[in-house]
Scaffold this motif. Structure first.
Motif, PDB file in Angstrom:
ATOM      1  N   LEU A 248      -1.747 -15.191   7.478  1.00 44.18           N
ATOM      2  CA  LEU A 248      -3.205 -15.207   8.074  1.00 44.18           C
ATOM      3  C   LEU A 248      -3.221 -14.285   9.383  1.00 44.18           C
ATOM      4  O   LEU A 248      -4.128 -13.297   9.603  1.00 44.18           O
ATOM      5  N   TYR A 251      -2.603 -10.726   9.366  1.00 45.54           N
ATOM      6  CA  TYR A 251      -3.707 -10.153   8.946  1.00 45.54           C
ATOM      7  C   TYR A 251      -4.505  -9.633   9.901  1.00 45.54           C
ATOM      8  O   TYR A 251      -5.152  -8.404  10.147  1.00 45.54           O
ATOM      9  N   TYR A 252      -5.118 -10.628  10.631  1.00 45.92           N
ATOM     10  CA  TYR A 252      -6.085 -10.512  11.718  1.00 45.92           C
ATOM     11  C   TYR A 252      -5.403  -9.689  12.955  1.00 45.92           C
ATOM     12  O   TYR A 252      -6.139  -8.641  13.438  1.00 45.92           O
ATOM     13  N   ASN A 255      -5.591  -6.252  11.580  1.00 42.92           N
ATOM     14  CA  ASN A 255      -7.016  -5.594  11.016  1.00 42.92           C
ATOM     15  C   ASN A 255      -8.239  -5.633  11.854  1.00 42.92           C
ATOM     16  O   ASN A 255      -9.098  -5.258  11.593  1.00 42.92           O
ATOM     17  N   PHE A 412     -11.413 -18.131   5.079  1.00 45.28           N
ATOM     18  CA  PHE A 412     -11.347 -16.705   5.312  1.00 45.28           C
ATOM     19  C   PHE A 412     -11.264 -16.017   3.965  1.00 45.28           C
ATOM     20  O   PHE A 412     -10.794 -15.011   3.739  1.00 45.28           O
ATOM     21  N   ASP A 414     -13.237 -13.383   1.375  1.00 43.31           N
ATOM     22  CA  ASP A 414     -13.400 -12.039   1.573  1.00 43.31           C
ATOM     23  C   ASP A 414     -15.134 -12.038   1.977  1.00 43.31           C
ATOM     24  O   ASP A 414     -15.869 -12.794   1.060  1.00 43.31           O
ATOM     25  N   SER A 418     -14.698  -8.351   6.005  1.00 44.71           N
ATOM     26  CA  SER A 418     -13.616  -8.803   6.184  1.00 44.71           C
ATOM     27  C   SER A 418     -13.029  -8.953   5.072  1.00 44.71           C
ATOM     28  O   SER A 418     -13.493  -9.965   4.306  1.00 44.71           O
ATOM     29  N   PRO A 420      -9.440 -10.640   4.050  1.00 43.82           N
ATOM     30  CA  PRO A 420      -8.066 -11.341   4.028  1.00 43.82           C
ATOM     31  C   PRO A 420      -7.769 -11.830   2.705  1.00 43.82           C
ATOM     32  O   PRO A 420      -6.471 -11.866   2.330  1.00 43.82           O
ATOM     33  N   GLU A 421      -8.737 -12.361   1.911  1.00 40.39           N
ATOM     34  CA  GLU A 421      -8.581 -12.852   0.676  1.00 40.39           C
ATOM     35  C   GLU A 421      -7.887 -12.148  -0.105  1.00 40.39           C
ATOM     36  O   GLU A 421      -6.876 -12.209  -0.919  1.00 40.39           O
ATOM     37  N   ALA A 423      -6.278  -9.110   0.979  1.00 39.65           N
ATOM     38  CA  ALA A 423      -4.984  -8.674   1.450  1.00 39.65           C
ATOM     39  C   ALA A 423      -4.013  -9.583   1.216  1.00 39.65           C
ATOM     40  O   ALA A 423      -2.682  -9.363   0.799  1.00 39.65           O
ATOM     41  N   LEU A 424      -4.364 -11.027   1.092  1.00 40.67           N
ATOM     42  CA  LEU A 424      -3.234 -12.045   0.873  1.00 40.67           C
ATOM     43  C   LEU A 424      -3.121 -12.543  -0.493  1.00 40.67           C
ATOM     44  O   LEU A 424      -2.053 -13.340  -0.872  1.00 40.67           O
ATOM     45  N   CYS A 431      -8.859 -19.981   0.105  1.00 39.66           N
ATOM     46  CA  CYS A 431      -8.787 -19.270   1.300  1.00 39.66           C
ATOM     47  C   CYS A 431      -9.384 -20.498   2.477  1.00 39.66           C
ATOM     48  O   CYS A 431     -10.539 -19.848   2.973  1.00 39.66           O
TER      49      CYS A 431
END
Length: 510
Positions: A248, A251-252, A255, A412, A414, A418, A420-421, A423-424, A431
């Motif tokens: 996580l 990702y941040y 991004n 976190f 989507d 943003s 991340p959901e 992306a991961l 999440c």
């Protein structure tokens, strides 16, 4: 006839908790907040329950942990089944006024999909009487235009730095002058409300947008602080090194863009040099001092009108700001910089005289705000509240059963800004993370990622994950148990005190 009891709840946005002169930030010029600290109690280890704004303010104004109110992100609705501070104040005869915003999305089961509140980031929480709404900014920009200022086609451009675009972190002043800043507008709305009360008791939620980005300050606040005087950034040697800690965090780190923070920032936030971070922090401090100057106007008005000693004043915030620490910008993830927030309580009662000017080191949480206000007004605290009144600390007393740890959460999933959901590769309801933190350790539990453990005595910057170290296996188990104990002990309980009996309805106290 008893004197009126008034409450001024000051809620700023994105203010880091340790950035107060009282707590050692002696590079800051905040004389009016210092005055409040001298006459009240300052809480060093005060934490919000969530980030970003919407869930944080839901916890602040319902007194609930996120696991209970479940308004887990900006734009996600808050259930109408819960009461809130405004509704409880109304039961006590107050008409709770609000300047600013609460970033609350309404319960879709009680309105139509075409409701305009579903087309914005959030609106005003039910029960408040808005005397200066900022959610769509129309009222603010209308006031600016009414002062003779020619608004640009894109109204938000008033927060750009003067001169050519492409400034990024800069000491250049904002296009808007200080007399017409949003901080000035919030203050005018608050003072207008107070002047109209004519001696009647009042409650005012006085909100401020700053020091929330864009990190551009009007003159003279833009040049009030020198970058070289700012505290150094706390981060790994490189963004790549930082990102190794957790998926996580990676990702941040990779991004977050500067554009949301400087209007014209083009690069990633993690690409900021130390000089750029220092300049950003200097501007951030200027926005803080602008608020302090305006709070001085409000405090002076209360003194001039004889209301200072009839008014409970609380200064707090929704959440913090990373400010470049851990190669991050904004309020995200699980680091202290996003969750530790300011809390100052000035209780005017004689019972509070002995504790004035003190600092409380014990852990306190934003959910304690609502019980504090209600108890001070001699109003009942709803059973839904997970927090506890801070008034004993104002009297110099530490309750024997006070908490020894803090808990906060982050969702976190989507959202439109943003992802991340995705992306991961996680499902929406997985999440989530929750933190238990005390003086020794910080344990971060994820629903679908490996846990983290930080040894705060050895690693206060939280760079080394000890969760995979066999030497810490027993501690990981202990803190996982603490997490489970917390969730079981604070599960939503609005109706669990009621029961049917052969004699009818019975209500049990906690």
């Amino acid at each position: 006839m008893p004197a009126p009891k008034n409450v001024l709840l000051i809620v700023v946005d994105q203010w880091r908790g340790l950035m107060l002169p009282k707590l050692g930030a002696d590079y800051l010029k905040l004389p009016n907040i210092d005055r409040l600290c001298a006459e009240g109690v300052t809480f060093r280890n005060h934490f919000t329950q969530a980030v970003p704004c919407g869930p944080a303010r839901a916890s602040l104004l319902t007194g609930q942990y996120v696991m209970n109110h479940r308004a887990v992100q900006n734009t996600i609705p808050l259930s109408l089944r819960f009461t809130n501070l405004a509704h409880e104040l109304r039961r006590g005869g107050y008409d709770p006024a609000l300047v600013g915003y609460t970033t609350t999305t309404p319960d879709p089961r009680h309105t139509a999909p075409s409701d305009p509140r579903f087309f914005v980031l959030g609106d005003i929480m039910d029960g408040f009487h808005s005397v200066g709404a900022f959610e769509n900014r129309d009222a603010y920009f209308g006031w600016v235009a009414g002062q003779g200022f020619e608004l640009p086609k894109n109204r938000d451009d008033v927060w750009l730095p003067q001169g050519a675009p492409g400034a990024g972190a800069t000491d250049r002043p904002a296009v808007i002058p200080k007399e017409l800043s949003d901080t000035a507008w919030f203050t005018e709305r608050g003072l207008t409300y107070l002047r109209g009360r004519a001696g009647k008791p009042w409650f005012l939620h006085l909100g401020y947008y700053r020091p929330h980005p864009p990190f551009i300050a009007p003159a003279p606040y833009n040049a009030m602080y020198r970058p070289e005087d700012m505290p150094k950034v706390v981060r790994a040697a490189s963004p790549a090194e930082e990102a190794k800690q957790n998926a996580l965090l990676a990702y941040y780190v990779n991004n977050i863009n500067q554009a949301s923070f400087f209007q014209d920032g083009k690069a990633k936030g993690s690409a900021m040099s130390e000089a750029e971070v220092a300049q950003m922090r200097a501007t951030y401090c200027g926005l803080m001092t602008e608020i302090d100057d305006h709070l001085g106007r409000v405090f002076d008005y209360l003194k001039e009108t004889g209301q200072w000693d009839d008014t409970l004043i609380i200064f707090t915030c929704d959440h913090g700001e990373q400010l470049g620490d851990h190669h991050l910008l904004g309020k995200i993830g699980y680091f202290d910089e996003s969750y530790r927030i300011p809390m100052i309580v000035r209780d005017p009662r004689a019972e509070a005289n002995g504790a004035r000017g003190s600092i409380v080191e014990r852990f306190t949480e934003t959910i304690d705000t609502m019980p504090t206000i209600l108890e001070w007004l001699d109003l009942p605290v709803p059973r839904q509240c997970d927090g506890h009144s801070l008034l004993p600390f104002c009297e110099g007393v530490t309750p024997a059963d006070w908490r020894t740890e803090v808990h906060y959460e982050f969702d976190f999933r989507d959202l439109h800004y943003s992802k991340p959901e995705t992306a991961l590769g996680l499902s929406m309801d997985k999440c989530a993370l929750a933190v238990v933190q005390d003086e020794a350790f910080k344990y971060v539990h994820f629903a679908a990622l490996p846990p983290l453990l930080f040894d705060l005595k050895k690693d206060p910057g939280q760079f080394v994950n000890c969760a995979t170290d066999p030497a810490y296996a027993a501690i990981v188990a202990e803190y996982a148990r603490k997490m489970l104990d917390w969730r079981l002990g604070y599960a939503e309980r609005t109706l669990t005190g009621y029961r049917a009996t052969p004699k009818g309805l019975e209500v049990r106290a906690a």
